[in-house]
Design a protein around this motif. Sequence first.
Motif, PDB file in Angstrom:
ATOM      1  N   GLU A  64       0.828  -1.206   0.000  1.00 40.21           N
ATOM      2  CA  GLU A  64       0.000   0.000   0.000  1.00 40.21           C
ATOM      3  C   GLU A  64       0.862   1.257   0.000  1.00 40.21           C
ATOM      4  N   GLY A  65       0.671   2.121  -0.914  1.00 45.81           N
ATOM      5  CA  GLY A  65       1.351   3.405  -0.933  1.00 45.81           C
ATOM      6  C   GLY A  65       2.696   3.401  -1.630  1.00 45.81           C
ATOM      7  N   ILE A  66       3.132   2.269  -2.178  1.00 41.43           N
ATOM      8  CA  ILE A  66       4.422   2.236  -2.852  1.00 41.43           C
ATOM      9  C   ILE A  66       4.322   3.035  -4.147  1.00 41.43           C
ATOM     10  N   THR A  67       5.243   3.954  -4.344  1.00 36.38           N
ATOM     11  CA  THR A  67       5.160   4.866  -5.491  1.00 36.38           C
ATOM     12  C   THR A  67       6.303   4.669  -6.466  1.00 36.38           C
ATOM     13  N   GLY A  68       6.965   3.547  -6.394  1.00 38.38           N
ATOM     14  CA  GLY A  68       8.049   3.281  -7.325  1.00 38.38           C
ATOM     15  C   GLY A  68       9.419   3.587  -6.764  1.00 38.38           C
ATOM     16  N   THR A  69       9.506   4.099  -5.531  1.00 41.30           N
ATOM     17  CA  THR A  69      10.800   4.357  -4.909  1.00 41.30           C
ATOM     18  C   THR A  69      11.529   3.040  -4.676  1.00 41.30           C
ATOM     19  N   LYS A  70      12.767   2.975  -5.109  1.00 37.48           N
ATOM     20  CA  LYS A  70      13.539   1.751  -4.952  1.00 37.48           C
ATOM     21  C   LYS A  70      13.863   1.524  -3.488  1.00 37.48           C
ATOM     22  N   PRO A  71      13.567   0.343  -2.915  1.00 35.50           N
ATOM     23  CA  PRO A  71      13.890   0.078  -1.512  1.00 35.50           C
ATOM     24  C   PRO A  71      15.396   0.110  -1.281  1.00 35.50           C
ATOM     25  N   VAL A  72      15.793   0.492  -0.077  1.00 35.01           N
ATOM     26  CA  VAL A  72      17.190   0.487   0.322  1.00 35.01           C
ATOM     27  C   VAL A  72      17.447  -0.778   1.143  1.00 35.01           C
ATOM     28  N   ARG A  73      18.389  -1.584   0.668  1.00 34.77           N
ATOM     29  CA  ARG A  73      18.728  -2.839   1.347  1.00 34.77           C
ATOM     30  C   ARG A  73      20.127  -2.707   1.940  1.00 34.77           C
ATOM     31  N   ALA A  74      20.206  -2.754   3.260  1.00 34.41           N
ATOM     32  CA  ALA A  74      21.487  -2.588   3.947  1.00 34.41           C
ATOM     33  C   ALA A  74      21.727  -3.752   4.901  1.00 34.41           C
ATOM     34  N   MET A  75      22.991  -4.125   5.024  1.00 37.17           N
ATOM     35  CA  MET A  75      23.414  -5.184   5.934  1.00 37.17           C
ATOM     36  C   MET A  75      24.357  -4.578   6.967  1.00 37.17           C
ATOM     37  N   VAL A 114      24.248  -2.044   0.300  1.00 35.14           N
ATOM     38  CA  VAL A 114      25.364  -1.491   1.053  1.00 35.14           C
ATOM     39  C   VAL A 114      25.594  -2.350   2.289  1.00 35.14           C
ATOM     40  N   VAL A 115      26.855  -2.493   2.666  1.00 32.48           N
ATOM     41  CA  VAL A 115      27.244  -3.198   3.891  1.00 32.48           C
ATOM     42  C   VAL A 115      27.902  -2.194   4.823  1.00 32.48           C
ATOM     43  N   PHE A 116      27.359  -2.067   6.036  1.00 35.45           N
ATOM     44  CA  PHE A 116      27.953  -1.215   7.062  1.00 35.45           C
ATOM     45  C   PHE A 116      28.677  -2.112   8.067  1.00 35.45           C
ATOM     46  N   ILE A 117      29.967  -1.844   8.289  1.00 36.26           N
ATOM     47  CA  ILE A 117      30.755  -2.594   9.265  1.00 36.26           C
ATOM     48  C   ILE A 117      31.023  -1.655  10.430  1.00 36.26           C
ATOM     49  N   LEU A 118      30.471  -2.000  11.594  1.00 34.29           N
ATOM     50  CA  LEU A 118      30.329  -1.058  12.704  1.00 34.29           C
ATOM     51  C   LEU A 118      31.498  -1.062  13.682  1.00 34.29           C
ATOM     52  N   PRO A 183      35.568  11.823  11.794  1.00 38.49           N
ATOM     53  CA  PRO A 183      34.806  11.654  13.043  1.00 38.49           C
ATOM     54  C   PRO A 183      33.303  11.548  12.846  1.00 38.49           C
ATOM     55  N   VAL A 184      32.761  12.315  11.918  1.00 39.80           N
ATOM     56  CA  VAL A 184      31.331  12.246  11.600  1.00 39.80           C
ATOM     57  C   VAL A 184      31.184  12.325  10.082  1.00 39.80           C
ATOM     58  N   ARG A 185      30.340  11.462   9.558  1.00 39.05           N
ATOM     59  CA  ARG A 185      30.161  11.440   8.101  1.00 39.05           C
ATOM     60  C   ARG A 185      28.684  11.231   7.785  1.00 39.05           C
ATOM     61  N   LEU A 186      28.210  11.935   6.771  1.00 38.11           N
ATOM     62  CA  LEU A 186      26.825  11.803   6.325  1.00 38.11           C
ATOM     63  C   LEU A 186      26.812  11.075   4.989  1.00 38.11           C
ATOM     64  N   VAL A 187      26.074   9.973   4.920  1.00 42.76           N
ATOM     65  CA  VAL A 187      25.970   9.163   3.700  1.00 42.76           C
ATOM     66  C   VAL A 187      24.498   9.057   3.328  1.00 42.76           C
ATOM     67  N   THR A 188      24.181   9.381   2.078  1.00 45.23           N
ATOM     68  CA  THR A 188      22.802   9.283   1.599  1.00 45.23           C
ATOM     69  C   THR A 188      22.705   8.164   0.572  1.00 45.23           C
ATOM     70  N   ILE A 189      21.810   7.225   0.811  1.00 46.72           N
ATOM     71  CA  ILE A 189      21.563   6.115  -0.108  1.00 46.72           C
ATOM     72  C   ILE A 189      20.065   6.073  -0.379  1.00 46.72           C
ATOM     73  N   LEU A 343      19.643  -7.037   8.867  1.00 44.13           N
ATOM     74  CA  LEU A 343      19.245  -6.590   7.538  1.00 44.13           C
ATOM     75  C   LEU A 343      18.263  -5.438   7.688  1.00 44.13           C
ATOM     76  N   PHE A 344      18.508  -4.382   6.953  1.00 43.93           N
ATOM     77  CA  PHE A 344      17.653  -3.195   6.974  1.00 43.93           C
ATOM     78  C   PHE A 344      17.020  -3.048   5.601  1.00 43.93           C
ATOM     79  N   LEU A 345      15.707  -3.004   5.568  1.00 41.60           N
ATOM     80  CA  LEU A 345      14.976  -2.819   4.313  1.00 41.60           C
ATOM     81  C   LEU A 345      14.043  -1.646   4.487  1.00 41.60           C
ATOM     82  N   LYS A 346      14.264  -0.591   3.723  1.00 50.07           N
ATOM     83  CA  LYS A 346      13.451   0.605   3.850  1.00 50.07           C
ATOM     84  C   LYS A 346      12.777   0.911   2.538  1.00 50.07           C
ATOM     85  N   GLY A 347      11.457   0.940   2.542  1.00 51.58           N
ATOM     86  CA  GLY A 347      10.685   1.313   1.364  1.00 51.58           C
ATOM     87  C   GLY A 347       9.895   2.569   1.657  1.00 51.58           C
TER      88      GLY A 347
END
Length: 356
Positions: A64-75, A114-118, A183-189, A343-347
């Motif tokens: 419901e409400g999906i408008t074609g935005t590609k989901p972001v899949r992160a590990m 994307v893979v984030f290693i913490l 020290p601080v970084r902003l990443v947009t995906i 696993l992070f999935l954002k739609g």
Amino acid sequence: MIKHIKLSSFLMLFNQLPSRFCFYIRTRRLVRVVVIVFLIVFYCEFLHYYLVLLWCMWPSLASEGITGTKPVRAMFIGDTHILGSDAHWFDKLRREWQMVRSFQASMLIHHPEVVFILGDLLDNGKTCSQKEFDYHVSRFRRMFQTPKDTSTEIIVGNHDVGFHYMMSDRKHNRFKDAFSTPPVRLVTIGDVIFVLLNSMAMEGDGCNICHEAEDKLRQIKWQLKCAKAIEEKNNIPDICNTLEPISNTRPVLLQHFPMYRESDKNCSTPDAAPDDEKFIPFREKWDCISKESSTMLLEYLDPRLIVSAHTHHGCYRLHENGAPEYTVASYNWRNKKAPSFLLFLKGTKQKSMPGC
């Protein structure tokens, strides 16, 4: 004619191989033992990883409400702790094989964007020489190699550069040069904003790295305020004209240390700390960031999600602003009998954080 005879003989021998192999298995005990041992080793050291990870699935997005935005899949993984030269060679071989097989199986099956290693990539990055550091960095890159369409983002941990009292400019700069970790970084995906933070820069004592981190956090705070003001088209501050525009969305905060908490006593995830460790009090700036720094981060960023590592055990908790925090267990079998990742999935309408 001679070539034809030789080819026919080869084909006849090839066709007889299965029956001869079965004959040897039935009649020769040593052959049976070798075959059984080979199958056991093949399953345990290779196939098992794929079979287990096949059960770990991405959640389904709400239609419901999906408008074609590609989901972001992160590990998200943490605390890989690549062992140094002082470790036993078999321990290194075993742990690294386990992590490589698990990680590469995950890349094939889940294929995150994307893979984030913490943090805590290396076990002795805080004390090793430059030569050994370069060697461990190259080993890490080989072990955690990702497909061409999967990016890797690194966060610094205390074992990589040392706790605040050990973190010299030299250690900080060599890790930053190797993995691009200011020290601080902003990443947009996609439409998701990630803020990557060096936990050791949250000491609040005015050190150079701490000062740089606080300045960047204040800048991001204003960028978020400007994005909201521009979208609502009212009372746009003059400072917005000097800042790089970002989308009006609550960010995801990623750091090595967890946010302030008294202990793991309220953690109930399957990979949580054992009962004899849950009630051990956390030390601020050692087991978690300070209460003051946690309050500042919640105020400045108002994150929708926080992901951390460091404790080697999993945890889930909810903060005052409603943001959930997931602490990722160590990815190294040396630190955790049952390693896991998130696993992070954002739609458009839903986000999920299942553990695997």
